[in-house]
Write a protein that holds these residues in place. Structure first.
Motif, PDB file in Angstrom:
ATOM      1  N   HIS A  24      66.455  21.172  36.367  1.00 39.98           N
ATOM      2  CA  HIS A  24      65.271  21.889  36.878  1.00 39.98           C
ATOM      3  C   HIS A  24      64.865  23.067  36.005  1.00 39.98           C
ATOM      4  CE1 HIS A  24      66.958  19.730  40.231  1.00 39.98           C
ATOM      5  NE2 HIS A  24      67.873  20.641  40.460  1.00 39.98           N
ATOM      6  N   ASN A  25      65.322  23.121  34.757  1.00 44.67           N
ATOM      7  CA  ASN A  25      65.081  24.298  33.914  1.00 44.67           C
ATOM      8  C   ASN A  25      65.513  25.567  34.657  1.00 44.67           C
ATOM      9  OD1 ASN A  25      63.928  22.430  32.230  1.00 44.67           O
ATOM     10  ND2 ASN A  25      61.872  23.273  32.297  1.00 44.67           N
ATOM     11  N   LEU A  26      66.601  25.448  35.413  1.00 47.37           N
ATOM     12  CA  LEU A  26      67.109  26.562  36.214  1.00 47.37           C
ATOM     13  C   LEU A  26      68.353  27.122  35.541  1.00 47.37           C
ATOM     14  CD1 LEU A  26      67.013  28.225  38.866  1.00 47.37           C
ATOM     15  CD2 LEU A  26      68.452  26.460  39.893  1.00 47.37           C
ATOM     16  N   TRP A  38      60.794  34.093  37.401  1.00 50.20           N
ATOM     17  CA  TRP A  38      60.072  32.894  36.955  1.00 50.20           C
ATOM     18  C   TRP A  38      59.430  33.206  35.619  1.00 50.20           C
ATOM     19  CZ3 TRP A  38      55.150  31.860  35.401  1.00 50.20           C
ATOM     20  CH2 TRP A  38      54.734  30.530  35.402  1.00 50.20           C
ATOM     21  N   THR A  56      61.134  21.625  38.609  1.00 51.60           N
ATOM     22  CA  THR A  56      61.075  23.017  38.202  1.00 51.60           C
ATOM     23  C   THR A  56      60.586  23.884  39.355  1.00 51.60           C
ATOM     24  OG1 THR A  56      60.536  22.315  35.965  1.00 51.60           O
ATOM     25  CG2 THR A  56      60.107  24.604  36.493  1.00 51.60           C
ATOM     26  N   TYR A 109      62.634  20.100  27.017  1.00 51.88           N
ATOM     27  CA  TYR A 109      63.484  19.930  28.201  1.00 51.88           C
ATOM     28  C   TYR A 109      64.501  21.060  28.240  1.00 51.88           C
ATOM     29  CZ  TYR A 109      61.748  15.112  28.503  1.00 51.88           C
ATOM     30  OH  TYR A 109      60.952  14.007  28.625  1.00 51.88           O
ATOM     31  N   GLU A 160      54.924  19.743  33.356  1.00 46.61           N
ATOM     32  CA  GLU A 160      55.701  20.972  33.310  1.00 46.61           C
ATOM     33  C   GLU A 160      56.838  20.973  34.328  1.00 46.61           C
ATOM     34  OE1 GLU A 160      52.453  20.881  33.722  1.00 46.61           O
ATOM     35  OE2 GLU A 160      51.640  21.622  31.845  1.00 46.61           O
ATOM     36  N   GLY A 161      56.829  20.021  35.273  1.00 47.57           N
ATOM     37  CA  GLY A 161      57.824  20.125  36.318  1.00 47.57           C
ATOM     38  C   GLY A 161      58.266  18.827  36.943  1.00 47.57           C
ATOM     39  N   THR A 177      55.798  25.128  29.271  1.00 48.50           N
ATOM     40  CA  THR A 177      56.591  24.705  30.421  1.00 48.50           C
ATOM     41  C   THR A 177      57.138  25.941  31.117  1.00 48.50           C
ATOM     42  OG1 THR A 177      58.280  23.142  31.166  1.00 48.50           O
ATOM     43  CG2 THR A 177      58.786  24.419  29.185  1.00 48.50           C
ATOM     44  N   ARG A 178      57.993  25.735  32.114  1.00 44.36           N
ATOM     45  CA  ARG A 178      58.438  26.817  32.976  1.00 44.36           C
ATOM     46  C   ARG A 178      59.950  26.787  33.126  1.00 44.36           C
ATOM     47  NH1 ARG A 178      54.251  24.466  37.506  1.00 44.36           N
ATOM     48  NH2 ARG A 178      52.335  24.918  36.386  1.00 44.36           N
ATOM     49  N   PHE A 179      60.523  27.942  33.431  1.00 42.73           N
ATOM     50  CA  PHE A 179      61.940  27.977  33.782  1.00 42.73           C
ATOM     51  C   PHE A 179      62.182  29.159  34.699  1.00 42.73           C
ATOM     52  CE2 PHE A 179      61.684  30.513  29.913  1.00 42.73           C
ATOM     53  CZ  PHE A 179      62.556  31.568  30.121  1.00 42.73           C
ATOM     54  N   GLN A 216      68.848  15.372  38.474  1.00 39.52           N
ATOM     55  CA  GLN A 216      67.733  16.230  38.872  1.00 39.52           C
ATOM     56  C   GLN A 216      66.498  15.461  39.343  1.00 39.52           C
ATOM     57  OE1 GLN A 216      66.391  18.565  35.510  1.00 39.52           O
ATOM     58  NE2 GLN A 216      66.730  16.871  34.096  1.00 39.52           N
TER      59      GLN A 216
END
Length: 886
Positions: free
Chosen positions: A236-238, A308, A606, A231, A601-602, A332-334, A352
């Motif tokens: 939002h992993n922003l 991204w 995300t 996590y 992942e989101g 995962t993504r950020f 979120q």
């Protein structure tokens, strides 16, 4: 003290007893070299053993909630087939047996869409996702030899069609199913959660094939690895540029005790950017005691770039242990953006999961949300109104739009069938009267080209609604016709003009979707929207729906098309307040979203690559005003914005690469992800690499900007210039001259016999192309010219057979050829080749290999099925060949 019993059973009764017991658990058993199968009396798979190790914990579920009874239709050494009966309808299930493979085919005739579920046993230790879920490829199509390994019971993982099962005894089993989705839905591939694999949307009377293939027989026993979920420590992993990237690794409650298998563990991570380039990596070691106590491990690292990113975590023991253990992995993504006052700040971590589309639109710099609702739901019959639900919708829209400073409009969809024209006018009057203080823009129907003729739409929907709405609120705005595609919008506008019905409109709305094989510009939207503006008599244009993409392109390519959609809209005078992006947030439909809320992942919202690209576009442009879209030469676009302190020029091509020499008061250049792009100084000029991904060039306020080179001269390869085209073969509907007619985008109105979505093009008459049997397309110029540039346009290489390996050649006599360009493994639709002037009268494209499937993966949909069918043909095609010179 126990009791003693004494009794006897005859051998025959005993055998009958065993037979009865076996029937109660399994009606049919099949033994093959690598596996054993048991099938229940209802026809469902009950057991699948790999060398006595059970894969399943419970039977296959086909159409949950349906009580099937099975009738044996066929039984032999190769297959067993059952007819299925239920009160709701019929079905069929087929089993086909090979030494190392089991195939199960499911068909239902229940109407609508159904589901199958597989429940794996705890002897299945891990689920290796062989779907390419990275930025590089389309999630529903590309496959990997080696994927991400998730221990079971697994955290939710969606969009999986092909996987490798790792068993406790060391065996490996490939598991996959057919690739088709429900109509318009390649997003619904399948998901694993816990030990259960689920595939929804099984279409009525359409066969779904499930495969189990023993890839590796039992070897050394394995230990189960701990599962975890990373996590981001921001919503939002922003992250904002300058912040540390921080992740907390949480171990799942079901598997945390597995940490006891090693005293010390290692967690490694690898970060890749939008371009799939490695930009950061690291690892930490931690003791099991601290992880068991806290149930988490934290990491942080700096990353001074916008954009991204994907990050892959891998957990392994840091020291040798008694038995092998599989790695535990999670990708995962950020995103990293600027902390800009023009956008709302990201919400608190705890909020979120509950944010609205209004918030996410504002977060990306978008300014428009549509509320689309069926009038028949709220006005079910004459004199009956359901205001309570509608009140909640309008109150929420009013509240959220004000909170996030996002405009909204109401689309009155699905006019009730019971309505007369007078009835619908009365409904519109009641509706607008009730909400006129909250809503000022009303759209009449959604895509009426699917349900009305233009004349019916004008008479039954547009005029009655407009009259009633204006009677209730003369200051309200009525927009229409909201047809899908600019083609249909123009068709409806022509009918409105003929019927003198344009006076009932305050704005023209359209859904500017492209067709299969077409990027946005290939559909000619800037050209067509100008046609629309001319026809609309100065009424403002609305893009009241946009976002869907047919071809399942990679997320990189999708990001560039999304940004170009908005840039083209701005260029023709459609501001963000009148531009609604329909697929902002994932809602379980197509995979082309800007915000992900539907996968592991989101689930926290995300941002997808397209979403980050849109956010960065709005960061770069800011409050600058669009001036004009220019095409300095064919296929190169420059859109200038006038800012308060500096100007910006957005530059892009029709997806081909070239080197530009630019001149002017240039400050810097940024790429689509907002990072510095190399500008090589050459005297007083700059050298810039340009392609289909928009580049933002910053200038001094009011400063000069000029493209110095290349200078593209006249296109001599056109019928209008006396050129002629021939080919090795051609389809009668698509002759060679179609590729030199100067019409490279879809035509309006569509010519007789021409496909609506695709413009004129040449298509070979025969399938295939190879070194031994190449396909060729040739243009003969009216006279010999000094040629210094060539451009080749094809449909997108997504579902159409376009050149993959080819050469471009020149000749003066049509016999002796000089190769000026070679392409190997081509995956674009637009190519530009420049060279020193060469005298030529003939130009030839020699094609030795075709793109033979979605994204060059070597097969056609549905990919993994042994008896796959082709989505389309394998005939080479070219939209347009251009030859520049003097």
């Amino acid at each position: 003290m126990g009791r003693n019993f004494s009794f006897s059973i005859s051998p025959i009764i005993f055998l009958l007893f065993l037979f009865t017991v076996s029937l109660s658990f399994s009606q049919w058993e099949v033994r093959k070299k690598e596996y054993t199968v048991q099938i229940g009396e209802d026809g469902m798979l009950r057991s699948l053993k790999i060398h006595n190790l059970e894969l399943l914990r419970s039977p296959l579920e086909f159409c949950p909630g349906i009580h099937w009874t099975a009738q044996l239709k066929e039984n032999n050494a190769e297959s067993i087939i059952f007819n299925l009966q239920s009160e709701q309808g019929t079905g069929e299930i087929r089993y086909r047996f090979r030494d190392n493979q089991l195939r199960i085919s499911l068909i239902h005739r229940l109407g609508g869409f159904q589901t199958f579920l597989l429940h794996f046993s705890d002897d299945v230790l891990a689920f290796e996702n062989l779907q390419n879920n990275t930025v590089k490829g389309a999630e529903a199509i590309q496959y990997l030899q080696r994927g991400e390994i998730r221990p079971l019971p697994s955290p939710p993982l969606s969009r999986v069609q092909r996987a490798r099962l790792h068993l406790r005894n060391g065996a490996q089993v490939l598991f996959w199913h057919s690739g088709w989705g429900a109509p318009f839905n390649l997003d619904e591939i399948g998901s694993i959660n816990g030990y259960t694999y689920r595939r929804n949307l099984l279409e009525n009377e359409k066969q779904m094939d499930i495969y189990f293939q023993i890839e590796k027989p039992p070897a050394n026993p394995l230990l189960p690895a701990p599962a975890f979920i990373p996590y981001g420590e921001t919503a939002h992993n922003l992250f904002y540029i300058g912040e540390q990237i921080r992740f907390r690794i949480k171990f799942t409650p079901e598997t945390i005790e597995r940490l006891n298998q090693a005293e010390v563990w290692q967690l490694a991570w690898l970060v890749k950017d939008f371009w799939d380039k490695e930009v950061a990596k690291g690892n930490i070691r931690f003791k099991k005691a601290s992880a068991l106590k806290d149930k988490t491990v934290s990491i942080s690292f700096p990353l001074n770039k916008r954009g991204w990113f994907s990050i892959r975590f891998v957990l392994t023991p840091a020291e040798p242990i008694n038995l092998p253990i599989l790695p535990s992995e999670f990708t995962t993504r950020f995103a990293i953006v600027r902390d800009d006052k023009a956008f709302p700040r990201r919400v608190d971590f705890s909020e979120q999961y509950s944010m609205s589309d209004y918030y996410y639109s504002a977060l990306l710099g978008l300014k428009c949300v549509r509320e689309s609702h069926n009038m028949s739901d709220f006005f079910p019959e004459k004199g009956k109104f359901r205001w309570e639900d509608l009140d909640r919708i309008i109150e929420n829209a009013d509240r959220e739009s004000k909170r996030w400073n996002v405009h909204w409009f109401f689309q009155a969809n699905s006019r009730p069938r019971w309505c007369s024209e007078k009835d619908y006018e009365d409904i519109a009057y009641l509706l607008v009267s009730r909400y006129k203080d909250k809503c000022k823009v009303w759209e009449v129907e959604n895509e009426p080209n699917f349900s009305y003729s233009p004349e019916e739409y004008i008479k039954l929907a547009l005029i009655p609604f407009s009259k009633g709405a204006k009677r209730a609120d003369p200051s309200c705005h009525i927009i229409a016709p909201a047809c899908v595609s600019v083609h249909h919008t123009l068709r409806f506008l022509e009918a409105m003009e003929s019927a003198d019905a344009l006076k009932y409109l305050d704005g023209i709305s359209t859904h500017t979707y492209v067709g299969p094989g077409e990027p946005w510009e290939l559909f000619g939207n800037p050209h067509y929207i100008r046609m629309m503006q001319k026809m609309a008599q100065d009424k403002p244009i609305w893009q009241s729906e946009q976002g869907y993409w047919w071809d399942n392109v990679s997320k990189q390519k999708f990001a560039r098309y999304v940004v170009r959609q908005f840039l083209n809209a701005l260029a023709v005078g459609i501001p963000p307040e009148r531009h609604f992006y329909y697929y902002v947030v994932h809602r379980g439909f197509e995979p082309m979203y800007l915000v992900e809320m539907g996968s592991s992942e989101g689930q926290n919202g995300t941002l997808e690559p397209g979403g980050v690209a849109v956010r960065i576009m709005n960061e770069e442009i800011g409050n600058a005003k669009p001036q004009s879209l220019e095409e300095p030469f064919f296929g190169v676009y420059a859109l200038r914005f006038s800012g308060e302190e500096e100007d910006i020029v957005a530059l892009w091509t029709l997806d081909f690469s070239l080197k530009l020499i630019i001149r002017g008061d240039i400050i810097s250049a940024e790429d689509i992800m907002g990072n510095k792009k190399k500008l090589m100084k050459k005297g007083k000029d700059f050298l810039l690499d340009l392609d289909g991904y928009p580049t933002y060039v910053k200038l001094k306020k009011g400063g000069k900007f000029e493209i110095v080179s290349p200078r593209v001269e006249t296109n001599w390869a056109e019928i209008s210039k006396g050129a002629r085209a021939t080919a090795s073969s051609y389809d009668e509907k698509h002759p060679p001259q179609n590729a030199i007619d100067g019409k490279w985008f879809t035509l309006y109105p569509t010519p007789a016999g021409q496909e609506e979505w695709i413009g004129t093009f040449w298509q070979a008459g025969e399938e295939g192309a190879s070194e031994g049997k190449p396909v060729w397309f040739m243009v003969e110029l009216a006279q010999t010219r000094a040629v210094n540039g060539l451009m080749l346009l094809t449909p997108l290489p997504a579902i159409t057979a376009v050149p993959r390996d080819f050469q471009v050649q020149l000749s003066q006599d049509g016999k002796n050829w000089r190769t000026v360009a070679k392409v190997k493994e081509g995956e674009e639709w637009a190519y530009y080749f420049s060279f020193s002037p060469i005298k030529a009268k003939f130009i030839r494209v020699l094609i030795t290999r075709l793109n033979d499937g979605w994204h060059l993966d070597g097969q056609w949909m549905p990919i993994v099925s042994e008896d796959f069918h082709r989505y389309t043909n394998l005939k080479a095609s070219i939209l347009e060949l251009l030859a520049f010179g003097y």
